[in-house]
Design an enzyme around this catalytic site. Structure first.
Site, PDB file in Angstrom:
ATOM      1  N   GLN A   1       8.693  -7.108  -4.113  1.00  0.00           N
ATOM      2  CA  GLN A   1       8.310  -5.739  -3.747  1.00  0.00           C
ATOM      3  C   GLN A   1       9.534  -4.837  -3.753  1.00  0.00           C
ATOM      4  O   GLN A   1      10.602  -5.221  -3.275  1.00  0.00           O
ATOM      5  CB  GLN A   1       7.680  -5.733  -2.338  1.00  0.00           C
TER       6      GLN A   1
ATOM      7  N   TYR B   1      11.060  -0.693  -3.133  1.00  0.00           N
ATOM      8  CA  TYR B   1      10.908   0.706  -2.708  1.00  0.00           C
ATOM      9  C   TYR B   1      11.668   1.594  -3.679  1.00  0.00           C
ATOM     10  O   TYR B   1      12.627   1.154  -4.303  1.00  0.00           O
ATOM     11  CB  TYR B   1      11.540   0.918  -1.328  1.00  0.00           C
TER      12      TYR B   1
ATOM     13  N   SER C   1      -4.029   0.702   0.498  1.00  0.00           N
ATOM     14  CA  SER C   1      -3.305   0.336   1.724  1.00  0.00           C
ATOM     15  C   SER C   1      -2.854   1.577   2.459  1.00  0.00           C
ATOM     16  O   SER C   1      -2.515   2.581   1.841  1.00  0.00           O
ATOM     17  CB  SER C   1      -2.066  -0.491   1.333  1.00  0.00           C
TER      18      SER C   1
ATOM     19  N   HIS D   1      -0.408   0.931   4.700  1.00  0.00           N
ATOM     20  CA  HIS D   1       0.802   0.293   5.210  1.00  0.00           C
ATOM     21  C   HIS D   1       0.539  -0.326   6.590  1.00  0.00           C
ATOM     22  O   HIS D   1       1.355  -0.252   7.505  1.00  0.00           O
ATOM     23  CB  HIS D   1       1.946   1.308   5.295  1.00  0.00           C
TER      24      HIS D   1
ATOM     25  N   GLY E   1      -4.936  -4.609   4.992  1.00  0.00           N
ATOM     26  CA  GLY E   1      -5.148  -3.796   6.190  1.00  0.00           C
ATOM     27  C   GLY E   1      -6.310  -4.265   7.044  1.00  0.00           C
ATOM     28  O   GLY E   1      -7.458  -4.172   6.632  1.00  0.00           O
TER      29      GLY E   1
HETATM   30  C1  GLV Z   1       8.254  -1.532   6.461  1.00  0.00           C
HETATM   31  O1  GLV Z   1       7.670  -1.621   5.408  1.00  0.00           O
HETATM   32  C2  GLV Z   1       7.618  -1.333   7.711  1.00  0.00           C
HETATM   33  O2  GLV Z   1       6.394  -1.092   7.743  1.00  0.00           O
HETATM   34  O3  GLV Z   1       8.305  -1.386   8.726  1.00  0.00           O
END
Ligand code: GLV
Length: 390
Positions: A127, A129, A276, A278, A310
């Site tokens: 993954q 960023y 998602s 997150h 999720g």
């Molecule tokens: C990182 O991806 C977090 O959610 O802390």
């Protein structure tokens, strides 16, 4: 306690981990509304119970991006995961291999790409960023290629980190310098099992992939400062060309919640997307994955592979997300709780629980293969929560 569920693993993790680490995994942003919705909306979806349909031969395997999986499940990327057990990502990748599912290594993992590759015997996913330093991204992508990663998960829902109040309260965030370090050390000392396993035997404690950028500054606050300063909020769809040109393998964009965005991802040639929010850790109040997924699957499900994460807390939840249109489901908190509780064995056990619960769900909804799981296995009437309706 013998863990019978993800909730049990959560409790075991809570008992074993220093407070700041448990809160980091368990928590979400602001009032944690989306975090709760992810779980509750999914749990509200009523499966349609069917009987006497000869479901004696179940096949839970599936194919994603040309890879054969024993289950339509992926261990999703989780930052700092390796701090929850000794060299944690190395244990998790082995558990994923044993279960026949992919493991995804986070950019901000404790163990770097090289260390995880040495622990693994098969390819894993990586993954990434978007960071301001494109050279750093290039280096990481080259390393991921070299160690044989067979899919890239590119996270786009974190141009800035959401505020997680629990991290401030626990001493993980907003407590720079010696004061914060003392608090965290004290919390670690209160958990002798973790303190020995990870604190003493699990060193080094830096983030394996980012360490090279920090030039000797190894405090946890140095990493958070690096993350704050280096995440790139100027990122736009056109920047995906940069990723596409550096990465030839399957490209999966993570963090979509909107059907129009998912059409952009398809237009740009992504191989997959991950629906998602997150894990409820970014923009609080956005819809749950369960609610967002059906419209996205309808919009782009024929053009690319739709995955989701999720709120999954059981194998039944995996089946629910598949029924709503996902072809595969990523787990985050469940595997980290299991890792914290019992290391590799815990993650293997958790995946066996997921599989067993998926088998019950498939048996009692009358389907024998993953491809047969669709919205027809959900109760169709108006009483169904909106998440399950197209
Ligand atoms: C990182 O991806 C977090 O959610 O802390």
């Amino acid at each position: 306690m013998i863990a019978a569920s993800i909730a049990d693993f959560r409790e075991l993790a809570r008992r074993r981990l220093p407070h700041f680490l448990f809160e980091y995994i368990d928590g979400g942003s602001y009032s944690e509304t989306t975090l709760r919705r992810n779980v509750e909306d999914l749990r509200d979806i009523a499966p349609r119970q069917r009987v006497l349909r000869d479901v004696s031969a179940l096949d839970l395997s599936t194919e994603l991006f040309g890879q054969r999986l024993s289950l339509p499940v992926i261990l999703g990327p989780v930052g700092l995961a390796g701090m929850n057990a000794r060299r944690g990502e190395c244990q998790a990748v082995r558990a994923a291999e044993a279960a026949g599912v992919p493991f995804t290594l986070s950019t901000v993992s404790a163990c770097g790409l090289d260390e995880v590759a040495a622990a693994a015997t098969k390819p894993f996913w990586f993954q990434l960023y978007m960071t301001r330093d494109r050279g750093f991204m290039r280096e990481l992508l080259a390393e991921a290629r070299e160690v044989g990663c067979n899919a890239l998960v590119f996270t786009v829902d974190m141009p800035v980190p959401g505020s997680r109040y629990r991290d401030y309260h626990s001493g993980l965030a907003g407590a720079p310098g010696i004061k914060g370090a003392i608090r965290r050390t004290w919390q670690g000392a209160m958990k002798p099992g973790w303190a020995w396993d990870v604190g003493v035997m699990g060193r080094p404690h830096g983030l394996g992939n980012v360490m090279r950028k920090l030039e000797g500054r190894t405090g946890i606050e140095d990493f958070f400062a690096w993350m704050r300063n280096n995440f790139d909020s100027s990122i736009a769809w056109a920047d995906l060309d940069f990723i596409r040109s550096e990465w030839r393998g399957p490209l999966i964009i993570k963090g979509l919640l909107d059907a129009e965005d998912s059409v952009e991802a398809a237009n740009l040639g992504a191989d997959g997307i991950i629906v998602s929010n997150h894990g409820g850790r970014q923009l609080d109040g956005v819809p749950s994955t369960a609610r967002a997924l059906p419209a996205i699957a309808d919009a782009v499900g024929e053009r690319l592979t739709v995955l989701a994460d999720g709120g999954v807390r059981s194998g039944l939840d995996v089946v629910r997300l598949l029924a709503l249109g996902a072809k595969g489901v990523l787990l985050g908190r469940p595997w980290v709780f299991a890792l914290a509780a019992q290391g590799q064995k815990g993650v293997e056990h958790m995946l066996r629980l997921i599989e067993a619960e998926m088998r019950v769900a498939m048996t009692l909804t009358g389907v024998t293969s993953i491809a047969d799981i669709d919205r027809s296995i959900l109760v169709p009437e108006a009483g169904q929560p909106r998440a399950a309706r197209p």
